[in-house]
Design a protein around this motif. Structure first.
Motif, PDB file in Angstrom:
ATOM      1  N   LYS A   1      19.541  39.384  -7.856  1.00  0.00           N
ATOM      2  CA  LYS A   1      20.588  39.924  -8.592  1.00  0.00           C
ATOM      3  C   LYS A   1      20.501  39.159 -10.092  1.00  0.00           C
ATOM      4  CE  LYS A   1      24.393  40.260  -5.325  1.00  0.00           C
ATOM      5  NZ  LYS A   1      24.915  39.080  -4.952  1.00  0.00           N
ATOM      6  N   ARG A   2      20.989  39.930 -11.119  1.00  0.00           N
ATOM      7  CA  ARG A   2      20.582  39.435 -12.603  1.00  0.00           C
ATOM      8  C   ARG A   2      21.769  38.341 -12.683  1.00  0.00           C
ATOM      9  NH1 ARG A   2      18.265  41.535 -17.130  1.00  0.00           N
ATOM     10  NH2 ARG A   2      19.494  41.197 -19.189  1.00  0.00           N
ATOM     11  N   GLY A   3      21.132  37.302 -13.348  1.00  0.00           N
ATOM     12  CA  GLY A   3      21.941  36.096 -13.466  1.00  0.00           C
ATOM     13  C   GLY A   3      22.041  35.141 -12.456  1.00  0.00           C
ATOM     14  N   GLU A   4      21.237  35.419 -11.436  1.00  0.00           N
ATOM     15  CA  GLU A   4      20.778  34.355 -10.278  1.00  0.00           C
ATOM     16  C   GLU A   4      19.586  34.185 -10.392  1.00  0.00           C
ATOM     17  OE1 GLU A   4      24.236  36.181  -7.355  1.00  0.00           O
ATOM     18  OE2 GLU A   4      22.075  36.563  -6.810  1.00  0.00           O
ATOM     19  N   SER A   5      19.224  32.851  -9.568  1.00  0.00           N
ATOM     20  CA  SER A   5      17.961  32.329  -9.511  1.00  0.00           C
ATOM     21  C   SER A   5      17.553  31.406  -8.505  1.00  0.00           C
ATOM     22  CB  SER A   5      17.601  31.813 -10.891  1.00  0.00           C
ATOM     23  OG  SER A   5      18.464  30.748 -11.269  1.00  0.00           O
ATOM     24  N   LEU A   6      16.748  30.777  -8.462  1.00  0.00           N
ATOM     25  CA  LEU A   6      16.141  29.551  -7.421  1.00  0.00           C
ATOM     26  C   LEU A   6      16.040  28.486  -8.330  1.00  0.00           C
ATOM     27  CD1 LEU A   6      15.893  28.894  -4.480  1.00  0.00           C
ATOM     28  CD2 LEU A   6      13.526  28.738  -4.958  1.00  0.00           C
ATOM     29  N   TYR A   7      17.136  27.450  -8.463  1.00  0.00           N
ATOM     30  CA  TYR A   7      17.321  26.543  -9.527  1.00  0.00           C
ATOM     31  C   TYR A   7      16.298  25.550  -8.854  1.00  0.00           C
ATOM     32  CZ  TYR A   7      19.006  22.596 -12.388  1.00  0.00           C
ATOM     33  OH  TYR A   7      19.228  21.781 -13.252  1.00  0.00           O
ATOM     34  N   VAL A   8      15.384  25.058  -9.637  1.00  0.00           N
ATOM     35  CA  VAL A   8      14.491  23.804  -9.337  1.00  0.00           C
ATOM     36  C   VAL A   8      14.818  22.618  -9.723  1.00  0.00           C
ATOM     37  CG1 VAL A   8      11.878  23.179  -9.061  1.00  0.00           C
ATOM     38  CG2 VAL A   8      12.844  25.549  -8.962  1.00  0.00           C
ATOM     39  N   ARG A   9      14.910  21.638  -9.108  1.00  0.00           N
ATOM     40  CA  ARG A   9      15.189  20.203  -9.382  1.00  0.00           C
ATOM     41  C   ARG A   9      14.679  19.232  -9.033  1.00  0.00           C
ATOM     42  NH1 ARG A   9      20.205  17.779 -10.405  1.00  0.00           N
ATOM     43  NH2 ARG A   9      20.312  19.228 -12.321  1.00  0.00           N
TER      44      ARG A   9
END
Ligand code: COI
Length: 392
Positions: free
Chosen positions: A154-162
């Motif tokens: 979905k727009r505005g979502e992502s897989l955050y990479v830390r």
């Protein structure tokens, strides 16, 4: 099966980095897969920015002067000595970046080269052996490709990479460790401040200091964040979302909001504090400045007194304030308080530049518009089993 493809290591010697096995053009790491994915327990219709971690993580150790044994393993707890230096003296750094599922189905990682560079600078400041950009980017490619089902669409979502690096040597001396762990974990997220309507509210902090000249303000290290918790609680207790940090010497000049950089529109100019060592050199900050200049907007990176902001509000020239950060993307600000002064702004007006910048950045990240600056690293995955990267 990639279990034998384990050749990658970096030797670190008096500040120089050598890719020992540079014959490998496509780096790959041994992978130990999870027995059973946890993806079914994640509510992808209600993502937050909190505690959903994907199935796998990358790990690599620094021992005997080398980064060794890069590999992908199941996400999970691990052992560390109680005497580990990171736990006592805070020798630890981290990064934050995002992978997106594009509208064409491709996976794009946004500007990992900039994060690799910032991580190197943070490492340098904290006497941590740096990680080579090639290892950093390859590890992200492989991990994100392997856990690609975790990338929300979905727009505005992502897989955050830390990514994070911390000192593991057990020792009571205050010194740079001789052993470290480099991990990369990922988490499906939506935007950090996505719940707030009307923009977020900031309290300019007149007493506490986030960073001072010569300190670690530009480095992404946990101590910078730990020190903001107490004043952050004060901001929340007084009804604000976040603290707006002022300079550490005089408490007169605006610096940043702990979770993002800050921009002001004064008259026809966008103004943001300069990178002079006390604020985080944000990747989104850099992207915003580029996109504003692309649009022919006037931008200034200069010191800004908090009094100037108040005066601009009183004379009507302050028309917009927004934050920019990886987690926050572009977040409009609806209120700023400084001592007895309160500035209220219309953060929902349709003509705001923050809305156009948000769309401009997300459109690039998701492949909806041409990536004219070459910011995306596109990860192609085969069957969710592995990934190799090409920059398009
Ligand atoms: C990011 O934007 O990636 C950050 O690291 C901010 C974080 C403290 C949420």
């Amino acid at each position: 099966m990639r279990a034998n493809a384990f050749h990658w290591f970096i030797s670190y010697n008096s500040g120089s980095r050598i890719a020992v096995d540079s014959a490998l053009t496509q780096h790959s790491f041994p992978v130990t897969r999870i027995d059973r994915s946890r993806i079914d327990i994640v509510d992808f219709d209600n993502l937050g920015f909190e505690d959903d971690f994907s199935d796998h993580m990358f790990r690599c150790e620094f021992r005997d002067g080398q980064w060794i044994e890069p590999q992908i393993v199941p996400y999970g707890a691990f052992q560390i000595y109680p005497g580990a230096l990171c736990l006592h003296y805070g020798q630890a750094v981290f990064e934050g970046l995002k992978a997106f599922r594009g509208i064409d189905g491709n996976i794009r990682v946004f500007r990992p080269d900039m994060n690799a560079e910032r991580l190197r600078n943070s490492c340098e400041r904290l006497c941590i052996p740096p990680v080579d950009e090639e290892l950093f980017c390859s590890a992200i490619d492989e991990l994100v490709g392997l856990d690609e089902k975790w990338i929300p669409s979905k727009r505005g979502e992502s897989l955050y990479v830390r990514p994070l690096i911390f000192a593991t040597e057990p020792n009571l001396q205050v010194k740079a460790a001789d052993r470290y762990l480099f991990l990369i974990i990922t988490s499906p997220v939506k935007e950090y401040f996505s719940e707030r309507t009307g923009g977020i509210s900031l309290r300019a902090e007149p007493r506490y200091t986030r960073a001072a000249p010569g300190g670690t303000g530009f480095a992404k290290t946990g101590g910078n964040y730990a020190g903001t918790l107490r004043p952050g609680e004060d901001s929340i207790a007084q009804g604000f979302d976040q603290t707006l940090w002022l300079d550490g010497l005089e408490h007169l000049y605006v610096e940043e909001v702990g979770q993002m950089n800050i921009f002001f529109r004064i008259g026809d100019t966008f103004v943001t504090p300069p990178l002079q060592g006390t604020i985080l050199p944000g990747v989104t900050r850099n992207s915003v400045l580029t996109l504003l200049k692309d649009r022919g907007e006037k931008c200034e990176e200069r010191r800004i007194r908090i009094e100037e902001i108040i005066e601009a509000h009183h004379n009507g020239s302050l028309t917009e304030v927004f934050g920019a950060g990886t987690a926050a993307v572009i977040t409009p600000v609806g209120r700023i308080a400084y001592q007895d002064e309160v500035i209220d702004l219309d953060a929902d007006a349709p003509e705001l530049m923050s809305k156009r910048l948000y769309d401009g950045i997300v459109d690039i990240q998701t492949g909806a518009v041409e990536d004219v600056h070459g910011w995306n690293r596109v990860v192609t995955s085969s069957d969710g089993a592995a990934a190799s990267a090409k920059v398009v």
